[in-house]
Design an enzyme around this catalytic site. Sequence first.
Site, PDB file in Angstrom:
ATOM      1  N   SER A   6       0.811  -1.224   0.000  1.00  0.00           N
ATOM      2  CA  SER A   6       0.000   0.000   0.000  1.00  0.00           C
ATOM      3  C   SER A   6       0.840   1.267   0.000  1.00  0.00           C
ATOM      4  CB  SER A   6      -0.868  -0.004   1.254  1.00  0.00           C
ATOM      5  OG  SER A   6      -1.444   1.261   1.479  1.00  0.00           O
ATOM      6  N   GLU A  31       0.115   3.634   1.725  1.00  0.00           N
ATOM      7  CA  GLU A  31       0.177   4.068   3.131  1.00  0.00           C
ATOM      8  C   GLU A  31       1.585   3.881   3.699  1.00  0.00           C
ATOM      9  OE1 GLU A  31      -2.715   6.125   4.711  1.00  0.00           O
ATOM     10  OE2 GLU A  31      -1.679   4.953   6.246  1.00  0.00           O
ATOM     11  N   TYR A  42      -1.593   0.388  10.604  1.00  0.00           N
ATOM     12  CA  TYR A  42      -1.852  -0.292   9.334  1.00  0.00           C
ATOM     13  C   TYR A  42      -0.642  -0.141   8.409  1.00  0.00           C
ATOM     14  CZ  TYR A  42      -3.691  -0.902   4.574  1.00  0.00           C
ATOM     15  OH  TYR A  42      -3.871  -1.279   3.264  1.00  0.00           O
TER      16      TYR A  42
HETATM   17  P1  NAP Z   1     -11.373  -4.785   1.688  1.00  0.00           P
HETATM   18  O1  NAP Z   1     -12.530  -4.475   0.815  1.00  0.00           O
HETATM   19  O2  NAP Z   1     -11.363  -4.265   3.082  1.00  0.00           O
HETATM   20  O3  NAP Z   1     -11.244  -6.396   1.751  1.00  0.00           O
HETATM   21  C1  NAP Z   1     -10.432  -7.023   2.713  1.00  0.00           C
HETATM   22  C2  NAP Z   1     -10.633  -8.521   2.608  1.00  0.00           C
HETATM   23  O4  NAP Z   1      -9.816  -9.159   3.604  1.00  0.00           O
HETATM   24  C3  NAP Z   1     -12.071  -8.997   2.886  1.00  0.00           C
HETATM   25  O5  NAP Z   1     -12.383 -10.030   2.003  1.00  0.00           O
HETATM   26  C4  NAP Z   1     -11.983  -9.525   4.313  1.00  0.00           C
HETATM   27  O6  NAP Z   1     -12.942 -10.510   4.599  1.00  0.00           O
HETATM   28  C5  NAP Z   1     -10.591 -10.146   4.274  1.00  0.00           C
HETATM   29  N1  NAP Z   1     -10.021 -10.419   5.600  1.00  0.00           N
HETATM   30  C6  NAP Z   1      -9.830  -9.542   6.611  1.00  0.00           C
HETATM   31  N2  NAP Z   1      -9.265 -10.160   7.657  1.00  0.00           N
HETATM   32  C7  NAP Z   1      -9.098 -11.459   7.307  1.00  0.00           C
HETATM   33  C8  NAP Z   1      -8.585 -12.597   7.969  1.00  0.00           C
HETATM   34  N3  NAP Z   1      -8.120 -12.553   9.220  1.00  0.00           N
HETATM   35  N4  NAP Z   1      -8.536 -13.776   7.288  1.00  0.00           N
HETATM   36  C9  NAP Z   1      -9.015 -13.884   6.027  1.00  0.00           C
HETATM   37  N5  NAP Z   1      -9.532 -12.814   5.369  1.00  0.00           N
HETATM   38  C10 NAP Z   1      -9.580 -11.625   5.998  1.00  0.00           C
HETATM   39  O7  NAP Z   1     -10.003  -4.336   1.004  1.00  0.00           O
HETATM   40  P2  NAP Z   1      -9.699  -3.948  -0.536  1.00  0.00           P
HETATM   41  O8  NAP Z   1      -9.946  -2.487  -0.704  1.00  0.00           O
HETATM   42  O9  NAP Z   1     -10.332  -4.926  -1.419  1.00  0.00           O
HETATM   43  O10 NAP Z   1      -8.115  -4.117  -0.558  1.00  0.00           O
HETATM   44  C11 NAP Z   1      -7.516  -5.377  -0.869  1.00  0.00           C
HETATM   45  C12 NAP Z   1      -6.111  -5.409  -0.304  1.00  0.00           C
HETATM   46  O11 NAP Z   1      -5.344  -4.360  -0.868  1.00  0.00           O
HETATM   47  C13 NAP Z   1      -6.021  -5.207   1.209  1.00  0.00           C
HETATM   48  O12 NAP Z   1      -4.931  -5.971   1.668  1.00  0.00           O
HETATM   49  C14 NAP Z   1      -5.700  -3.734   1.356  1.00  0.00           C
HETATM   50  O13 NAP Z   1      -5.029  -3.491   2.574  1.00  0.00           O
HETATM   51  C15 NAP Z   1      -4.814  -3.528   0.151  1.00  0.00           C
HETATM   52  N6  NAP Z   1      -4.801  -2.182  -0.420  1.00  0.00           N
HETATM   53  C16 NAP Z   1      -5.962  -1.569  -0.738  1.00  0.00           C
HETATM   54  C17 NAP Z   1      -5.931  -0.326  -1.341  1.00  0.00           C
HETATM   55  C18 NAP Z   1      -7.204   0.381  -1.724  1.00  0.00           C
HETATM   56  O14 NAP Z   1      -7.148   1.594  -1.966  1.00  0.00           O
HETATM   57  N7  NAP Z   1      -8.328  -0.329  -1.838  1.00  0.00           N
HETATM   58  C19 NAP Z   1      -4.704   0.287  -1.612  1.00  0.00           C
HETATM   59  C20 NAP Z   1      -3.534  -0.401  -1.302  1.00  0.00           C
HETATM   60  C21 NAP Z   1      -3.578  -1.638  -0.717  1.00  0.00           C
HETATM   61  P3  NAP Z   1     -14.420 -10.137   5.161  1.00  0.00           P
HETATM   62  O15 NAP Z   1     -15.270  -9.864   3.938  1.00  0.00           O
HETATM   63  O16 NAP Z   1     -14.799 -11.364   5.896  1.00  0.00           O
HETATM   64  O17 NAP Z   1     -14.275  -8.914   6.026  1.00  0.00           O
HETATM   65  O1  G4F Z   2     -10.679   6.637   2.431  1.00  0.00           O
HETATM   66  P1  G4F Z   2      -9.708   6.575   3.549  1.00  0.00           P
HETATM   67  O2  G4F Z   2     -10.168   5.965   4.815  1.00  0.00           O
HETATM   68  O3  G4F Z   2      -8.427   5.819   2.960  1.00  0.00           O
HETATM   69  P2  G4F Z   2      -6.891   5.765   3.412  1.00  0.00           P
HETATM   70  O4  G4F Z   2      -6.716   6.045   4.845  1.00  0.00           O
HETATM   71  O5  G4F Z   2      -6.113   6.607   2.456  1.00  0.00           O
HETATM   72  O6  G4F Z   2      -6.555   4.216   3.187  1.00  0.00           O
HETATM   73  C1  G4F Z   2      -6.975   3.538   2.013  1.00  0.00           C
HETATM   74  O7  G4F Z   2      -5.970   3.636   1.041  1.00  0.00           O
HETATM   75  C2  G4F Z   2      -4.732   2.986   1.376  1.00  0.00           C
HETATM   76  C3  G4F Z   2      -3.766   3.229   0.197  1.00  0.00           C
HETATM   77  O8  G4F Z   2      -3.048   4.411   0.426  1.00  0.00           O
HETATM   78  C4  G4F Z   2      -5.015   1.511   1.581  1.00  0.00           C
HETATM   79  F1  G4F Z   2      -3.862   0.843   1.812  1.00  0.00           F
HETATM   80  C5  G4F Z   2      -5.976   1.351   2.742  1.00  0.00           C
HETATM   81  O9  G4F Z   2      -6.291  -0.043   2.905  1.00  0.00           O
HETATM   82  C6  G4F Z   2      -7.270   2.083   2.394  1.00  0.00           C
HETATM   83  O10 G4F Z   2      -7.871   1.427   1.295  1.00  0.00           O
HETATM   84  O11 G4F Z   2      -9.176   8.047   3.894  1.00  0.00           O
HETATM   85  C7  G4F Z   2      -8.643   8.894   2.918  1.00  0.00           C
HETATM   86  C8  G4F Z   2      -8.438  10.291   3.494  1.00  0.00           C
HETATM   87  C9  G4F Z   2      -7.669  10.320   4.820  1.00  0.00           C
HETATM   88  O12 G4F Z   2      -6.700  11.325   4.753  1.00  0.00           O
HETATM   89  C10 G4F Z   2      -8.711  10.700   5.858  1.00  0.00           C
HETATM   90  O13 G4F Z   2      -8.220  11.442   6.964  1.00  0.00           O
HETATM   91  O14 G4F Z   2      -9.717  10.861   3.774  1.00  0.00           O
HETATM   92  C11 G4F Z   2      -9.645  11.533   5.004  1.00  0.00           C
HETATM   93  N1  G4F Z   2     -10.997  11.629   5.566  1.00  0.00           N
HETATM   94  C12 G4F Z   2     -11.642  12.800   5.850  1.00  0.00           C
HETATM   95  N2  G4F Z   2     -12.837  12.543   6.378  1.00  0.00           N
HETATM   96  C13 G4F Z   2     -11.784  10.615   5.923  1.00  0.00           C
HETATM   97  C14 G4F Z   2     -12.951  11.180   6.436  1.00  0.00           C
HETATM   98  N3  G4F Z   2     -11.614   9.261   5.831  1.00  0.00           N
HETATM   99  C15 G4F Z   2     -12.629   8.479   6.254  1.00  0.00           C
HETATM  100  N4  G4F Z   2     -12.498   7.135   6.130  1.00  0.00           N
HETATM  101  N5  G4F Z   2     -13.788   8.994   6.779  1.00  0.00           N
HETATM  102  C16 G4F Z   2     -13.991  10.344   6.896  1.00  0.00           C
HETATM  103  O15 G4F Z   2     -15.038  10.798   7.372  1.00  0.00           O
END
Ligand code: NAP
Ligand code: G4F
Length: 325
Positions: A123, A125, A147
Amino acid sequence: MPVAIITGITGQDGSYLAELLLGKGYQVIGMVRRSSTVTMERLQHIQDDIIITQGDLHDQSSMVALIEEYKPDEVYNLAAQSFVPTSWSQPLLTAEATGLGVTRILEAIRLVNSQIKFYQASSSEMFGKVVEVPQNEDTPFYPRSPYGVAKLYGHWITVNYRESFDMFACSGILFNHESPRRGLEFVTRKITNTVAKIKMGLTRELRLGNLEAQRDWGFAGDYVQAMWMMLQHPRAESFVIGTGETHSVREFCEVAFGAVDLNYQDYVVQDPRFYRPAEVDLLISDPAKANTELGWKNKTTFRELVEMMVAADLQRLSTNPQGTR
Ligand code: NAP
Ligand code: G4F
């Protein structure tokens, strides 16, 4: 028929990746953790085409059994505790699942068949309090949340298994990617869902935290292609995936409310509850390596993404007001 295991298949990315791999002729095995309710909402349309099996990132033996039983060619580790604020309230669970969980899968692969190709969902992050703008594969890391710290461990253990055991282990450093299937707690979906509700007269305000945070937001459907491309590349490496553009939460609000002819300033209320103990202020990718070496290109623009999400929430609320997707 190639076989792929996807952990986290019930999540946003898992559902898009499963669709992609099915389209390419893979047999798709999805690992899901046991729960009292079934969380297959994102997979309903392909449920009959995939095999679902139980396993948990916390449980080493379930990982080994999974790899032994299905003999995959590729494993995509998308499972994680992925919500940044939860990582402060549940730091140890986050470390266990998001961090150590990666080692459990790598160990299972190493023990059963070290030739299996592995993708780790790393990520942006990890860049946290960025030391360089834009961020590429050589940018030093500075995580700002439990995280981010756990993901950094997952990234380095992936690199370490690649270097120690000559395993084909890739780390995709993906910047934020969103879609109509994004969880409702993430800021983009929280905004588009509330915009749709306001437009339909179901609520009157949107409470948010930091509006100035900037993110490099892309479309999840485009990003899962990069995951697959990494595992088809001749060498296992790390790749940054993003759009190369950044936008603030405020701009996201402007475009989302604008899509339904409303002004965000009339509805957005800043609420200290949604501020974080430590913020990631600015993320912007330099995806040049993925562009040239993988041939991956971002397709969906920021405006297209926001408008797609608002339209999908309007559509869903008009047909199924209780559903989340
Ligand atoms: P998500 O919608 O939160 O999905 C997370 C998945 O992980 C869900 O299927 C969840 O299952 C499963 N999970 C959580 N804890 C587990 C455990 N202990 N054992 C087995 N499965 C478990 O996340 P996403 O947005 O699809 O992201 C996919 C991956 O990319 C994650 O690793 C995230 O950290 C990473 N990532 C995401 C972003 C982004 O912007 N979306 C960016 C960079 C990296 P349940 O349905 O049962 O909760
Ligand atoms: O949508 P967010 O919660 O995503 P964040 O923290 O960037 O993390 C996501 O992206 C990561 C990749 O860089 C992934 F690895 C991670 O698993 C996840 O998918 O927040 C985005 C921004 C933050 O700066 C937060 O402070 O939005 C700001 N924000 C402002 N108001 C808020 C809110 N975020 C959330 N969730 N809720 C609010 O009300």
